[in-house]
Design a protein around this motif. Structure first.
Motif, mmCIF file in Angstrom:
data_model
loop_
_atom_site.group_PDB
_atom_site.id
_atom_site.type_symbol
_atom_site.label_atom_id
_atom_site.label_comp_id
_atom_site.label_asym_id
_atom_site.label_seq_id
_atom_site.Cartn_x
_atom_site.Cartn_y
_atom_site.Cartn_z
ATOM 1 N N ALA A 45 -14.962 13.221 25.525
ATOM 2 C CA ALA A 45 -15.017 14.577 24.430
ATOM 3 C C ALA A 45 -14.519 15.752 25.072
ATOM 4 O O ALA A 45 -14.166 16.581 24.333
ATOM 5 N N MET A 46 -14.341 15.911 26.383
ATOM 6 C CA MET A 46 -14.008 17.163 27.092
ATOM 7 C C MET A 46 -12.611 17.698 26.586
ATOM 8 O O MET A 46 -12.595 18.870 26.165
ATOM 9 N N PRO A 47 -11.665 16.806 26.290
ATOM 10 C CA PRO A 47 -10.174 17.397 26.180
ATOM 11 C C PRO A 47 -10.300 18.102 24.386
ATOM 12 O O PRO A 47 -9.461 18.555 24.150
ATOM 13 N N HIS A 48 -11.368 17.510 23.786
ATOM 14 C CA HIS A 48 -11.466 17.987 22.266
ATOM 15 C C HIS A 48 -12.362 19.220 22.075
ATOM 16 O O HIS A 48 -12.399 19.650 20.995
ATOM 17 N N VAL A 49 -13.175 19.684 23.084
ATOM 18 C CA VAL A 49 -14.219 20.420 22.708
ATOM 19 C C VAL A 49 -13.890 21.819 23.426
ATOM 20 O O VAL A 49 -13.457 21.919 24.623
ATOM 21 N N VAL A 50 -13.913 22.847 22.863
ATOM 22 C CA VAL A 50 -13.413 24.442 23.394
ATOM 23 C C VAL A 50 -14.979 24.968 24.096
ATOM 24 O O VAL A 50 -14.650 25.121 25.189
ATOM 25 N N ASN A 51 -16.048 24.686 23.337
ATOM 26 C CA ASN A 51 -17.204 25.194 24.042
ATOM 27 C C ASN A 51 -18.507 24.278 23.633
ATOM 28 O O ASN A 51 -18.385 23.835 22.341
ATOM 29 N N PHE A 52 -19.602 24.304 24.279
ATOM 30 C CA PHE A 52 -20.764 23.715 23.576
ATOM 31 C C PHE A 52 -22.059 24.362 24.308
ATOM 32 O O PHE A 52 -21.752 25.195 25.220
ATOM 33 N N GLU A 53 -23.245 24.207 23.577
ATOM 34 C CA GLU A 53 -24.503 24.596 24.206
ATOM 35 C C GLU A 53 -25.390 23.671 23.691
ATOM 36 O O GLU A 53 -25.291 22.942 22.835
ATOM 37 N N TRP A 54 -26.482 23.742 24.783
ATOM 38 C CA TRP A 54 -27.860 22.974 24.646
ATOM 39 C C TRP A 54 -28.756 23.922 24.031
ATOM 40 O O TRP A 54 -29.142 24.790 24.930
ATOM 41 N N SER A 55 -29.285 23.829 22.963
ATOM 42 C CA SER A 55 -30.336 24.466 22.608
ATOM 43 C C SER A 55 -31.336 23.962 21.583
ATOM 44 O O SER A 55 -30.698 22.951 20.701
ATOM 45 N N ASP A 56 -32.691 24.038 21.683
ATOM 46 C CA ASP A 56 -33.630 23.558 20.861
ATOM 47 C C ASP A 56 -33.270 21.977 20.710
ATOM 48 O O ASP A 56 -33.660 21.392 19.736
ATOM 49 N N GLY A 57 -33.262 21.368 21.834
ATOM 50 C CA GLY A 57 -33.291 20.048 21.888
ATOM 51 C C GLY A 57 -31.930 19.101 21.383
ATOM 52 O O GLY A 57 -31.906 18.114 21.152
ATOM 53 N N GLY A 58 -30.939 20.201 21.040
ATOM 54 C CA GLY A 58 -29.737 19.518 20.758
ATOM 55 C C GLY A 58 -28.500 20.286 21.028
ATOM 56 O O GLY A 58 -28.649 21.239 21.853
ATOM 57 N N ILE A 59 -27.324 19.637 20.975
ATOM 58 C CA ILE A 59 -26.149 19.998 21.466
ATOM 59 C C ILE A 59 -25.239 20.593 20.129
ATOM 60 O O ILE A 59 -25.062 19.947 19.199
#
Length: 162
Positions: A45-59
């Motif tokens: 997934a890394m080449p396709h994702v700009v940013n991500f965050e883990w919050s409230d038990g979800g991504i």
């Protein structure tokens, strides 16, 4: 995708394959195998994702394609704003020139025949016109800077959208 994206994807697929082999051999999933699966998915997934965050038990994540689409829309709106500001500048300059001509004509009429009654007109001071035109020019400069920044962002995201 560029070569780096292919490398990350290939490594991720290999890790997923290795983790799958371990699972099929032991028929139970250990923590190490689960980590291999997670790492494999992350690398794919890394080449396709700009940013991500883990919050409230979800991504939550943003893809490069979504960012590129949003950038296109913002750039389009900014270019439209600049076109409108250019038109406002032309219109303002025309109104200013017309106002100056009208004031000149009225002054000429008044000087030739002092008995002529000229309806009162609101004269816009030259400083007001200058301030208005200067502010409009600053908005245009900001629009150009925004367009430039958006172009750079599009170039950074370009490999992901091809």
């Amino acid at each position: 995708m560029d070569i780096t994206s292919w490398v990350f994807t290939a490594i991720g697929v290999i890790l997923l394959f290795v983790a799958s082999l371990f699972v099929f051999r032991q028929h139970t999933i250990s923590t190490g195998q689960a980590l291999l699966f997670a790492l494999g998915v992350a690398l794919v997934a890394m080449p396709h994702v700009v940013n991500f965050e883990w919050s409230d038990g979800g991504i939550k994540f943003t893809t490069k394609e979504a960012t590129a689409t949003l950038t296109d829309q913002v750039k389009s709106i900014t270019e439209q704003q600049k076109e409108i500001n250019d038109q406002i500048k032309i219109l303002s300059q025309t109104v200013k020139d017309t106002s100056e001509r009208m004031n000149s004509v009225l002054a000429s009429i008044k000087s030739n025949d002092p008995s002529v009654t000229i309806p009162s007109t609101t004269v816009v001071p030259p400083e007001t016109w200058k301030n208005f035109l200067d502010k409009n020019e600053k908005i245009n400069e900001q629009s150009l800077q925004t367009i430039f920044k958006l172009d750079n962002l599009q170039q950074e995201l370009a490999p992901a959208t091809k």
